[in-house]
Design a protein around this motif. Sequence first.
Motif, PDB file in Angstrom:
ATOM      1  N   ASN A  78      73.068  73.112  -4.861  1.00 57.18           N
ATOM      2  CA  ASN A  78      72.004  72.022  -5.079  1.00 57.18           C
ATOM      3  C   ASN A  78      71.298  71.181  -4.419  1.00 57.18           C
ATOM      4  N   LEU A  79      71.604  71.072  -2.910  1.00 50.87           N
ATOM      5  CA  LEU A  79      70.674  71.065  -2.283  1.00 50.87           C
ATOM      6  C   LEU A  79      69.818  71.607  -1.542  1.00 50.87           C
ATOM      7  N   LEU A  80      70.091  73.052  -1.555  1.00 50.86           N
ATOM      8  CA  LEU A  80      68.500  74.030  -1.495  1.00 50.86           C
ATOM      9  C   LEU A  80      68.127  73.379  -2.627  1.00 50.86           C
ATOM     10  N   TYR A  81      68.553  73.470  -4.183  1.00 50.58           N
ATOM     11  CA  TYR A  81      67.569  73.710  -5.338  1.00 50.58           C
ATOM     12  C   TYR A  81      66.691  72.503  -4.887  1.00 50.58           C
ATOM     13  N   LYS A  82      67.337  71.579  -4.535  1.00 49.63           N
ATOM     14  CA  LYS A  82      66.953  70.285  -5.062  1.00 49.63           C
ATOM     15  C   LYS A  82      65.440  69.454  -3.847  1.00 49.63           C
ATOM     16  N   ASN A  83      65.923  70.925  -2.462  1.00 45.46           N
ATOM     17  CA  ASN A  83      65.011  70.435  -1.679  1.00 45.46           C
ATOM     18  C   ASN A  83      64.210  71.868  -1.617  1.00 45.46           C
ATOM     19  N   ASN A  84      63.697  72.736  -2.287  1.00 44.52           N
ATOM     20  CA  ASN A  84      62.791  73.576  -2.897  1.00 44.52           C
ATOM     21  C   ASN A  84      62.959  74.599  -2.447  1.00 44.52           C
ATOM     22  N   SER A  85      64.113  75.416  -1.418  1.00 43.91           N
ATOM     23  CA  SER A  85      63.799  76.178  -0.226  1.00 43.91           C
ATOM     24  C   SER A  85      64.711  77.072  -1.404  1.00 43.91           C
ATOM     25  N   ILE A  86      65.688  77.082  -2.693  1.00 47.19           N
ATOM     26  CA  ILE A  86      65.206  77.992  -3.586  1.00 47.19           C
ATOM     27  C   ILE A  86      64.637  77.426  -5.175  1.00 47.19           C
ATOM     28  N   ASP A  87      64.068  78.285  -5.760  1.00 49.56           N
ATOM     29  CA  ASP A  87      63.894  78.005  -6.935  1.00 49.56           C
ATOM     30  C   ASP A  87      65.022  77.855  -7.963  1.00 49.56           C
ATOM     31  N   GLU A  88      64.250  77.454  -9.173  1.00 47.70           N
ATOM     32  CA  GLU A  88      65.320  77.541 -10.484  1.00 47.70           C
ATOM     33  C   GLU A  88      65.836  78.695 -10.900  1.00 47.70           C
ATOM     34  N   GLU A  89      65.165  79.979 -10.521  1.00 48.58           N
ATOM     35  CA  GLU A  89      65.487  80.805 -11.183  1.00 48.58           C
ATOM     36  C   GLU A  89      66.490  81.384 -10.371  1.00 48.58           C
ATOM     37  N   LYS A 115      73.765  65.997 -12.804  1.00 44.52           N
ATOM     38  CA  LYS A 115      72.183  66.081 -12.253  1.00 44.52           C
ATOM     39  C   LYS A 115      71.482  64.047 -12.341  1.00 44.52           C
ATOM     40  N   THR A 116      72.118  63.494 -12.866  1.00 45.08           N
ATOM     41  CA  THR A 116      72.351  62.235 -12.534  1.00 45.08           C
ATOM     42  C   THR A 116      72.204  61.812 -10.448  1.00 45.08           C
ATOM     43  N   ASP A 117      71.655  62.743  -9.871  1.00 45.07           N
ATOM     44  CA  ASP A 117      72.182  62.653  -8.128  1.00 45.07           C
ATOM     45  C   ASP A 117      73.334  62.170  -8.011  1.00 45.07           C
ATOM     46  N   MET A 118      74.550  62.111  -8.892  1.00 49.74           N
ATOM     47  CA  MET A 118      75.810  62.419  -8.766  1.00 49.74           C
ATOM     48  C   MET A 118      75.454  63.515  -7.017  1.00 49.74           C
ATOM     49  N   LYS A 119      76.652  62.597  -6.519  1.00 50.88           N
ATOM     50  CA  LYS A 119      77.340  63.974  -5.613  1.00 50.88           C
ATOM     51  C   LYS A 119      78.955  64.470  -5.999  1.00 50.88           C
ATOM     52  N   ILE A 120      78.963  65.803  -6.113  1.00 46.71           N
ATOM     53  CA  ILE A 120      80.618  66.006  -6.159  1.00 46.71           C
ATOM     54  C   ILE A 120      81.520  66.078  -5.165  1.00 46.71           C
ATOM     55  N   VAL A 121      82.482  65.896  -4.846  1.00 52.85           N
ATOM     56  CA  VAL A 121      82.942  65.483  -3.257  1.00 52.85           C
ATOM     57  C   VAL A 121      84.064  66.467  -4.057  1.00 52.85           C
ATOM     58  N   VAL A 122      84.867  67.039  -2.704  1.00 53.93           N
ATOM     59  CA  VAL A 122      86.729  67.321  -3.708  1.00 53.93           C
ATOM     60  C   VAL A 122      86.593  66.441  -1.504  1.00 53.93           C
ATOM     61  N   GLN A 123      88.207  66.381  -1.984  1.00 53.06           N
ATOM     62  CA  GLN A 123      89.328  65.539  -1.130  1.00 53.06           C
ATOM     63  C   GLN A 123      90.779  65.669  -1.195  1.00 53.06           C
ATOM     64  N   GLU A 124      91.488  66.055  -0.684  1.00 57.05           N
ATOM     65  CA  GLU A 124      92.801  65.582  -1.133  1.00 57.05           C
ATOM     66  C   GLU A 124      93.160  64.511  -1.416  1.00 57.05           C
ATOM     67  N   SER A 125      92.619  62.995  -0.768  1.00 54.66           N
ATOM     68  CA  SER A 125      93.719  61.709  -1.278  1.00 54.66           C
ATOM     69  C   SER A 125      92.578  61.416  -2.054  1.00 54.66           C
ATOM     70  N   TYR A 126      92.855  60.020  -3.311  1.00 57.25           N
ATOM     71  CA  TYR A 126      91.187  59.808  -3.993  1.00 57.25           C
ATOM     72  C   TYR A 126      92.116  58.834  -3.848  1.00 57.25           C
ATOM     73  N   LEU A 127      92.383  57.872  -3.143  1.00 57.85           N
ATOM     74  CA  LEU A 127      92.677  56.054  -3.072  1.00 57.85           C
ATOM     75  C   LEU A 127      92.865  56.303  -1.627  1.00 57.85           C
ATOM     76  N   GLU A 128      92.310  54.954  -1.023  1.00 64.38           N
ATOM     77  CA  GLU A 128      92.843  54.869   0.450  1.00 64.38           C
ATOM     78  C   GLU A 128      93.327  52.988  -0.125  1.00 64.38           C
ATOM     79  N   TYR A 129      93.329  52.806   1.341  1.00 68.71           N
ATOM     80  CA  TYR A 129      93.891  51.399   1.046  1.00 68.71           C
ATOM     81  C   TYR A 129      93.776  50.819   2.902  1.00 68.71           C
TER      82      TYR A 129
END
Length: 176
Positions: free
Chosen positions: A139-150, A92-106
Amino acid sequence: MDTQILSKRIKELRQKLNLTQREFTEELSITPATLSAYEKSTVNPSISVIVEIAKKYNVSVDWLLGLSDTTVTQNSIKTYADLVKFLVDISKTDMKIVVQESYLEYTTLGEPVIHYCGILFDTRNKDFEQFFEDYNKMNLLYKNNSIDEEVYNLWLEKTLNKFENIAINDCEDLPF
């Protein structure tokens, strides 16, 4: 810090536990008189006292400070549904949750590169991976008011029900 909320929550916790001020402070590093001052908001507790209260009575520091309405501590994650609730709260702090296979690149010099701030998960659990994809869309639909809270809450409730009975037994069971 809103000292009125903190005072109210400390008193609310003590009363909910049916404890006198003396009983409440027995294992804390404060006196009943000090607790009385906290509850009246005439004195502010130190951070160490706030943490001590949270640990002793198994409540969240965030709840004590009025940052959350959830009283339980984060270490009470027992099911995937609990984990989903926790992740939804922090996102809810505007952090986007991202899933990816590898968590660190070099870099070629062996230095780690951080591309974004977020939570990185192992995608071994495909249901959980799907949750993140769906969550980001909803979450994007909700934040853009495309869907309501219910509608958003109905989707979240359905998702929580799906994960409610999947226990997390130890750290190896966690999908991250």
